[in-house]
Design an enzyme around this catalytic site. Structure first.
Site, PDB file in Angstrom:
ATOM      1  N   THR A 237       0.838  -1.201   0.000  1.00 32.36           N
ATOM      2  CA  THR A 237       0.000   0.000   0.000  1.00 32.36           C
ATOM      3  C   THR A 237       0.871   1.250   0.000  1.00 32.36           C
ATOM      4  OG1 THR A 237      -0.150  -0.102   2.422  1.00 32.36           O
ATOM      5  CG2 THR A 237      -1.955  -1.110   1.170  1.00 32.36           C
ATOM      6  N   ARG A 239       4.099   2.301  -2.563  1.00 34.01           N
ATOM      7  CA  ARG A 239       4.317   2.782  -3.922  1.00 34.01           C
ATOM      8  C   ARG A 239       4.585   1.585  -4.834  1.00 34.01           C
ATOM      9  NH1 ARG A 239       2.228   6.816  -2.568  1.00 34.01           N
ATOM     10  NH2 ARG A 239       2.939   8.994  -2.812  1.00 34.01           N
ATOM     11  N   ASP A 263      -2.417  -2.077  -3.593  1.00 38.44           N
ATOM     12  CA  ASP A 263      -3.137  -0.811  -3.721  1.00 38.44           C
ATOM     13  C   ASP A 263      -2.382   0.167  -4.600  1.00 38.44           C
ATOM     14  OD1 ASP A 263      -5.228   1.093  -3.082  1.00 38.44           O
ATOM     15  OD2 ASP A 263      -3.809   2.094  -1.744  1.00 38.44           O
ATOM     16  N   GLU A 268       0.140   4.023 -13.010  1.00 35.96           N
ATOM     17  CA  GLU A 268      -1.093   4.542 -12.409  1.00 35.96           C
ATOM     18  C   GLU A 268      -1.526   5.800 -13.137  1.00 35.96           C
ATOM     19  OE1 GLU A 268      -0.738   5.144  -8.204  1.00 35.96           O
ATOM     20  OE2 GLU A 268      -0.253   3.055  -7.793  1.00 35.96           O
ATOM     21  N   HIS A 286      -5.263   2.531  -5.613  1.00 36.00           N
ATOM     22  CA  HIS A 286      -4.517   3.525  -4.833  1.00 36.00           C
ATOM     23  C   HIS A 286      -5.467   4.345  -3.959  1.00 36.00           C
ATOM     24  CE1 HIS A 286      -0.397   5.618  -4.772  1.00 36.00           C
ATOM     25  NE2 HIS A 286      -1.047   5.965  -3.678  1.00 36.00           N
ATOM     26  N   SER A 289      -5.765   6.190   1.478  1.00 33.21           N
ATOM     27  CA  SER A 289      -6.189   7.287   2.358  1.00 33.21           C
ATOM     28  C   SER A 289      -7.642   7.672   2.130  1.00 33.21           C
ATOM     29  CB  SER A 289      -5.295   8.517   2.139  1.00 33.21           C
ATOM     30  OG  SER A 289      -5.414   8.991   0.808  1.00 33.21           O
TER      31      SER A 289
END
Length: 319
Positions: A237, A239, A263, A268, A286, A289
């Protein structure tokens, strides 16, 4: 006195946008598309500050073309691998991030991915959702038990420590590798490994929580995956650059890695389509958060940094 002009590159939380509009002249496009290099360069002549996300890239080439009007880049992120920090500093541009507010949300997602990968959540959900669940057997969807297992954590910053706290609720044996050993209080009986290879050998589960740097790019490669116990579960989770995706796919195909929860990806948005062929890989876009509480806190932190800068103080999260 006129308000400073800022560019908010993406759609932030309603509360963040409302506060920003109260205190600043805000440029924001509700189309919510990433800012290109040309966008960043052009906007630098129109604004005093920016709130970008990890989707906007401040390479050395981009920074060299920024207008002198731009004085601060207040990132809406903890990671700043999208920014060439030496180039920005040399240009006299202040850079900040948002540490300390997204640890729990990201750790929650890491826990979800670890549990989901270990217990066949992707295959199980598809089986029920598609109407294909028409049988049961003691051998059906047998997964890997988390409770009591050995968990290796790479990177014991805020997210890594939050993840360790949550994993202790499953009676996991916590092992970790970090640039430096934690204090006894922060370590909380976790077992420190000063050598990453030693950590891998005892990691039934491995969760990555370190930043992407030139030293950590490709950190989890074929050689290191081979050092882990057969049937291990890998969670990332942090990079995408930390993982050699071809090596992870090969280890999944061979069965050496039993499952993975991801994630973040090298590419990306979009991810790696090859991962989608394997139901023992659980994926999220991603979203670590992605809670209302955390996105508000991140936005407010970015604004706190801008507020401090424009009143002449050092921003609390200056890098």
């Amino acid at each position: 006195m006129p308000k400073p002009v800022i560019w908010i590159t993406r759609t932030l939380s309603d509360a963040t946008l409302a506060r920003a509009r109260r205190d600043y002249e805000v440029i924001w496009d509700p189309a919510d598309t990433p800012g290109s290099a040309d966008d960043i360069i052009a906007m630098s002549a129109k604004v005093d500050g920016m709130i970008p996300c990890h989707s906007e890239h401040f390479s050395a080439d981009v920074v060299a073309q920024l207008d002198r009007r731009l004085k601060i880049v207040a990132n809406h992120s903890v990671g700043v691998d999208h920014c060439d920090l030496p180039a920005l500093r040399a240009k006299g541009i202040t850079v900040t991030n948002t540490p300390g507010v997204l640890s729990d949300a990201t750790a929650e997602l890491a826990m979800m991915l670890m549990l989901g990968a270990a217990r066949h959540a992707v295959e199980g959900d598809r089986t029920v959702r598609s109407g294909a669940w028409d049988f049961w057997s003691p051998a059906f969807l047998v997964g890997k038990q988390v409770t009591g297992a050995r968990l290796g954590i790479v990177g014991m910053g805020g997210v890594g420590r939050a993840f360790a706290r949550k994993a202790r609720g499953f009676d996991m044996e916590i092992h970790y590798h970090n640039r430096s050993r934690l204090s006894p209080k922060d370590e909380a009986d976790a077992i420190y490994h000063d050598n990453l290879d030693d950590l891998l050998e005892v990691s039934d589960f491995l969760s990555l929580h370190c930043p992407a740097t030139p030293d950590t790019t490709g950190l989890l490669n074929a050689k290191r995956l081979a050092q882990m116990p057969k049937g291990c579960v890998v969670v990332n989770t942090a990079r995408g650059a930390l993982v050699d995706e071809d090596a992870l796919l090969a280890a999944i195909k061979s069965g050496h890695v039993g499952a993975a929860g991801l994630d973040c990806f090298v590419t990306e948005p979009g991810g790696n389509p090859a991962f989608a062929q394997h139901e023992n890989i659980m994926m999220m876009p991603h979203a670590g958060s992605g809670t209302v509480t955390t996105r508000n806190a991140m936005g407010f932190k970015a604004l706190d940094n801008l507020d401090a800068f424009f009143r002449g103080d050092q921003p609390p999260d200056q890098l």
